[in-house]
Design an enzyme around this catalytic site. Structure first.
Site, mmCIF file in Angstrom:
data_model
loop_
_atom_site.group_PDB
_atom_site.id
_atom_site.type_symbol
_atom_site.label_atom_id
_atom_site.label_comp_id
_atom_site.label_asym_id
_atom_site.label_seq_id
_atom_site.Cartn_x
_atom_site.Cartn_y
_atom_site.Cartn_z
ATOM 1 C CD GLU A 83 39.319 48.080 37.509
ATOM 2 O OE1 GLU A 83 38.655 46.970 38.481
ATOM 3 O OE2 GLU A 83 39.150 48.922 36.990
ATOM 4 N N GLY A 84 42.040 44.424 40.943
ATOM 5 C CA GLY A 84 42.244 43.707 41.730
ATOM 6 C C GLY A 84 44.050 43.586 41.474
#
Length: 595
Positions: free
Chosen positions: A441-442
């Site tokens: 998620e990044g």
């Protein structure tokens, strides 16, 4: 076998005493969330986590998932029953509007339950967690037909959801994606391409899987401006809502991972799979970011969750393991040695984790409450302030809590000595499972750059100025209150460091952007330190109020833990400031060939 006990009372204290959760009946849905109801929900959520999910955690780690020749995937023993219990309890739709079969409760409550479940069994909890993220995107950007088709079944747990972004050549830079979508002429599209690292992409827990997939429509602009979002079910849905024929999407392989073995991380192949546009053409990132922001906050919760369960098991071991004698004399003279919890360095480790966990939980619930305000308040100014908070704190919750969650899992493992390196004690799994939260998620470096490059300067720095002003006002209002000085004075020092770092970036980053890049991670952690210091100050205020009503050993312990944070953790802001002010010169001085 590791154990877990959900921190129900700590959550109740934060909701009731620190954040005045039950005084917010101006927000839609809050009036239905009575104290008795919330207690019942938290108690039942704790029971699910402790009795159903926890026993399956080591099983999932040992067995992992299995892909078969036909592309189907089998989850570990017991996962189907565990997931069914989760779905049957209504946990999937706890904060989804009632019109789609949900309970419509505040997202804040769902966040607390997510922590319990993630501590108990991160790999299994990811299946419903991703479904909740997919539902959030459809609620905001889906058509009425899409919401009616997919949401009730997803709330029920009969169908699950995923998000499909990453490709073999394309991770953070989504503008490079190659998956294409060709219009079929009937409102649907044919999607072709390969996605990797797709959590819960294929499994045997639900009868259908609803994939949200980003792709580029033929002829769309290059880069991120030409990305669209599509809903692509594993099985097409018949007009009566039943599951129909198989769609052209399949699991090509399973990734062999460091941790979260019980979750199926898939390579997904789209071979002319039929999908439908979600939201506007070429505006797919806007829609997907709803899901990504939900996921980033959820991943921050995962960092806290692994820190908490690792801490609990380290405490149990430290109370039981006999090694050496206390520096101040034997504490267990009837035994061959003292339990290691008597040793100051062991206490330092445990206190550091405990102080983080309580502050991080407060930060998570405070941020979740801002999400509720942003979605449910009728006051425009209140909504804007809440949205400012969400934008500023999302990278902090994701980045800082997962960095520290992993560090704390390692520190807890260290207390076991050699036993921590042996699989049967379970500490290795907490370390391995916690590691992914820093990446997906990044990755956390991207979170730091997002904070510096986008969130900090947004709207003229309004969000950061609002946060600084709020903390400064709290310090001013409580500095002279009896018992608060050990909290307000260190918080002021940390706030000064944060203001100094912010000003340094304003003066040095625009002319030399590398200065921002070199200091971004330190700035993210500096802001996290101050935010959690602010949480401890608010916790201390509430604890002192409880003590004023009568003796409370639990609140006395809370104040001691908070003072530890202020004395031993918050001063790290000064180190972060020094690093930031060092700039980028030595970081960027060597040529690439020198590495």
């Amino acid at each position: 076998m590791p154990t877990y006990r959900a921190p129900v009372e700590n959550v109740r204290f934060l909701l009731d005493d620190v954040f005045a959760f039950h005084g917010r009946n101006n927000l839609r849905g809050f009036s239905d969330a009575s104290p008795d109801l919330i207690q019942a929900v938290l108690t039942e959520g704790a029971k699910l986590a402790e009795e159903v999910l926890t026993p399956l955690n080591a099983v999932g780690d040992r067995q992992g998932c299995t892909r078969h020749a036909d592309g189907s995937v089998t989850t570990p023993d017991g996962f189907k029953a565990g997931y069914a219990a989760y779905a049957a309890g209504g946990w999937m739709g706890i904060s989804v509007p009632e019109e789609y079969g949900g309970q419509g409760l505040p997202h804040t409550i769902n966040t607390a339950i997510s922590e319990f479940a993630s501590s108990a069994n991160l790999a299994l909890t990811m299946y419903p967690g991703l479904t909740q993220g997919a539902m959030a995107a459809l609620l905001v950007h889906g058509s009425e037909e899409q919401k009616a088709t997919y949401l009730p079944k997803m709330v029920e747990g009969a169908w699950t959801g995923t998000m499909n972004l990453t490709e073999p050549h394309c991770g953070t830079d989504l503008g490079l994606l190659k998956t294409k979508a060709v219009p079929n002429g009937d409102g649907s599209y044919s999607l072709t391409g390969t996605k990797i690292f797709i959590s819960a992409g294929e499994h045997d827990l639900s009868e259908n899987i609803v994939h949200l997939v980003i792709a580029r429509i033929e002829g769309a602009p290059a880069g991120t401006k030409g990305i669209s979002l599509f809903v692509v079910p594993k099985f097409l849905v018949n007009e009566d809502g039943s599951v129909g024929e198989r769609n052209g999407v399949s699991c090509g392989s399973l990734e062999h991972k460091m941790g979260i073995h019980g979750n199926s991380t898939c390579v997904m192949n789209y071979d002319g799979a039929k999908g439908w546009l979600v939201g506007q053409e070429n505006r797919g990132l806007n829609a997907m970011f709803v899901m990504m922001n939900e996921a980033r906050l959820a991943v921050g919760v995962q960092g806290l969750a692994q820190s908490e369960v690792a801490y609990q098991n380290a405490v149990a071991y430290a109370k039981d393991r006999l090694q050496g004698r206390s520096l101040t004399g034997a504490k267990a003279p009837d035994k061959v040695a003292d339990p290691i919890i008597v040793h100051p360095d062991v206490r330092r480790t445990l206190m550091g984790i405990r102080a983080f966990n309580e502050a991080a939980r407060a930060l998570v619930l405070w941020t979740a409450l801002q999400a509720d305000i942003g979605h449910r308040s009728d006051d425009a100014a209140e909504r804007q302030k809440a949205e400012d908070h969400m934008g500023l704190m999302t990278p902090v919750v994701k980045g800082v809590l997962t960095d520290k969650g992993f560090d704390n899992a390692v520190a807890a493992q260290q207390l076991f000595g050699g036993h921590g390196y042996i699989e049967e004690w379970g500490m290795s799994q907490f370390v391995r499972d916690a590691r992914i939260a820093m990446i997906y998620e990044g990755a956390n470096g991207i979170q730091a750059m997002d904070l510096i490059g986008r969130k900090l300067p947004k709207d003229g720095g309004r969000a950061m100025m609002g946060f600084l002003a709020e903390v400064q006002t709290f310090i001013k209002d409580h500095a002279e209150v009896e018992g608060m000085a050990p909290f307000t004075a260190p918080l002021q020092a940390g706030l000064n460091d944060l203001q100094g770092a912010t000003m340094w970036f304003m003066q040095n980053a625009f002319s030399k952007p590398d200065n921002a890049g070199a200091g971004a991670t330190d700035y993210m952690h500096l802001l996290g330190l101050v935010a959690m210091g602010y949480m401890w100050a608010r916790i201390a205020k509430a604890a002192l109020a409880r003590i004023a009503q009568g003796p409370s050993p639990d609140m006395d312990d809370k104040l001691v833990t908070g003072r530890f944070y202020m004395e031993r953790t918050l001063p790290e802001t000064a180190m972060r400031l020094v690093r930031i002010k060092a700039g980028a010169e030595t970081t960027m001085a060597l040529g690439a060939e020198a590495f």
